[in-house]
Design a protein around this motif. Structure first.
Motif, PDB file in Angstrom:
ATOM      1  N   GLY A 221       0.666  -1.230  -0.064  1.00  0.00           N
ATOM      2  CA  GLY A 221      -0.009   0.079  -0.035  1.00  0.00           C
ATOM      3  C   GLY A 221       0.996   1.124   0.146  1.00  0.00           C
ATOM      4  O   GLY A 221       0.481   2.359   0.819  1.00  0.00           O
ATOM      5  N   GLY A 222       1.907   1.077  -0.540  1.00  0.00           N
ATOM      6  CA  GLY A 222       2.777   2.528  -0.734  1.00  0.00           C
ATOM      7  C   GLY A 222       3.895   2.594   0.241  1.00  0.00           C
ATOM      8  O   GLY A 222       4.626   3.602   0.235  1.00  0.00           O
ATOM      9  N   ARG A 223       3.850   1.538   1.107  1.00  0.00           N
ATOM     10  CA  ARG A 223       4.939   1.574   2.334  1.00  0.00           C
ATOM     11  C   ARG A 223       6.240   1.053   1.838  1.00  0.00           C
ATOM     12  O   ARG A 223       6.242  -0.127   1.306  1.00  0.00           O
ATOM     13  N   MET A 224       7.342   1.347   2.481  1.00  0.00           N
ATOM     14  CA  MET A 224       8.439   0.328   2.676  1.00  0.00           C
ATOM     15  C   MET A 224       8.235  -0.470   3.941  1.00  0.00           C
ATOM     16  O   MET A 224       7.326  -0.384   4.636  1.00  0.00           O
ATOM     17  N   VAL A 225       9.210  -1.620   3.731  1.00  0.00           N
ATOM     18  CA  VAL A 225       8.759  -2.631   4.811  1.00  0.00           C
ATOM     19  C   VAL A 225       9.548  -2.200   6.128  1.00  0.00           C
ATOM     20  O   VAL A 225      10.783  -1.959   6.008  1.00  0.00           O
ATOM     21  N   SER A 226       8.771  -2.357   7.376  1.00  0.00           N
ATOM     22  CA  SER A 226       9.737  -2.014   8.473  1.00  0.00           C
ATOM     23  C   SER A 226      10.357  -3.406   9.197  1.00  0.00           C
ATOM     24  O   SER A 226      10.974  -3.197  10.111  1.00  0.00           O
ATOM     25  N   LYS A 227      10.065  -4.591   8.862  1.00  0.00           N
ATOM     26  CA  LYS A 227      10.550  -5.765   9.040  1.00  0.00           C
ATOM     27  C   LYS A 227      11.104  -6.386   7.933  1.00  0.00           C
ATOM     28  O   LYS A 227      10.635  -6.780   6.929  1.00  0.00           O
ATOM     29  N   THR A 228      12.504  -6.709   8.160  1.00  0.00           N
ATOM     30  CA  THR A 228      13.181  -7.667   6.909  1.00  0.00           C
ATOM     31  C   THR A 228      14.049  -8.785   7.519  1.00  0.00           C
ATOM     32  O   THR A 228      14.667  -8.613   8.529  1.00  0.00           O
TER      33      THR A 228
END
Length: 338
Positions: A221-228
């Motif tokens: 939804g247009g966000r970068m991921v906060s957990k990788t």
């Protein structure tokens, strides 16, 4: 005991020695199947201490023990813990064994399970239900490691998690994230690995490339991921994983072998990322067995042909050559019964 130990970088030698029961809480286990992975090969190919028997994952049957209990008897089938606390460091002495300074790790700093018998502590062997087939319980260490990743990242319901690496471990981790109601996105440039992940129920699989950020943005939804999660050994660069991570996010570097992992720390510092390093599933074995008993993970797409003991030298030599040539190193399942 017949085993194969590292004598030089990329070389194994067959040995034969006696391993008697040494303590009241020890058991002798006939190793029935041993799984050799790319992590094992990476260690064999590294410049590490010699005379170590490789092999982190194995299952077997108890053949000898000082006394029988309700749970442990002769012929009991068991899976084996690969990691044991040292029992000597300050944390171990004070009861914080999960923070041991010097874990004993099978196949790395103590002998692994590329051998026909092993003498182990009773705390290192675990019974499991007959409903879990050998082809699944052999991956117990992957499930245990995945549980550590989920716990340390504190993954919440509905949260997107980028996983770099479509290996068996990557698939197990993604399926477990779904089990805990998170949303995994597996990223890799290995099309076969991505296909197997999709067949295993992973809805979001993305091929790494120029459109990666755009595709992940569409999923989130247009966000970068906060957990990788960056799985050691994956062919995608760690720089790509850090670029995809949102500022102030968490990045877990996870895997059993880390001899050649490189990461641009300047990028992590610039984004103020919290980096975690997870190399063990210590203490998670019983939970992992329950996870497998509940069929929360589907390993049916990762079953392996059973190879013979007599072909160990030939098969591992090929794996080492593939590793050196930077080709895919496929897991090897060995019948240690003959």
């Amino acid at each position: 005991m017949i085993g194969w130990q590292i004598t030089d970088t990329g070389k194994l030698e067959k040995i034969n020695r006696i391993e008697p029961l040494s303590e009241i809480d020890s058991v002798k286990v006939k190793i029935t199947k041993t799984l050799i992975t790319e992590d094992d090969i990476a260690f064999i190919m590294s410049e590490k201490p010699l005379n170590i028997i490789p092999g982190r994952m194995a299952i077997g049957q108890i053949t000898e023990l000082p006394y029988e209990t309700e749970y442990l008897k002769k012929s009991t089938k068991v899976c084996i813990s690969a990691t044991r606390e040292c029992g000597k460091c300050n944390n171990c002495i004070n009861g914080n064994t999960d923070k041991c300074y010097d874990f004993q790790v099978a196949g790395q700093n103590v002998d692994g399970f590329l051998k026909d018998f092993a003498v182990l502590k009773t705390s290192d062997v675990h019974t499991y239900p007959a409903s879990i087939p050998d082809d699944e319980i052999i991956y117990l260490e992957y499930v245990s490691l995945a549980l550590s990743v989920i716990d340390k990242l504190n993954i919440e319901k509905g949260e997107h998690v980028a996983i770099f690496g479509s290996s068996v471990f990557g698939s197990a981790l993604a399926q477990l994230i779904i089990y805990y109601q998170g949303v995994p996105i597996i990223i890799d440039n290995d099309e076969e690995g991505l296909l197997l992940a999709r067949k295993s129920g992973i809805y979001y699989t993305v091929k790494s490339g120029a459109k990666l950020e755009k595709e992940v943005s569409a999923i989130t939804g247009g966000r970068m991921v906060s957990k990788t999660v960056y799985i050691t050994g994956t062919k995608v660069s760690s720089e790509t994983a850090l670029k995809l991570s949102a500022p102030f996010g968490k990045v877990a570097f996870a895997g059993f072998c880390h001899t050649s992992v490189k990461a641009p720390l300047g990028l992590a510092l610039g984004k103020q990322l919290e980096c975690l390093f997870i190399t063990s599933g210590y203490g998670n074995e019983k939970t992992a067995i329950n996870i497998l008993a509940n069929k929360a993970i589907d390993f049916s797409n990762y079953t392996l042909p059973l190879t013979k003991m007599e072909n160990i030298d030939e098969n591992i030599a090929k794996m080492c050559q593939d590793y050196e040539d930077k080709k895919e190193v496929k897991n090897l399942l060995i019948n240690m019964m003959g």
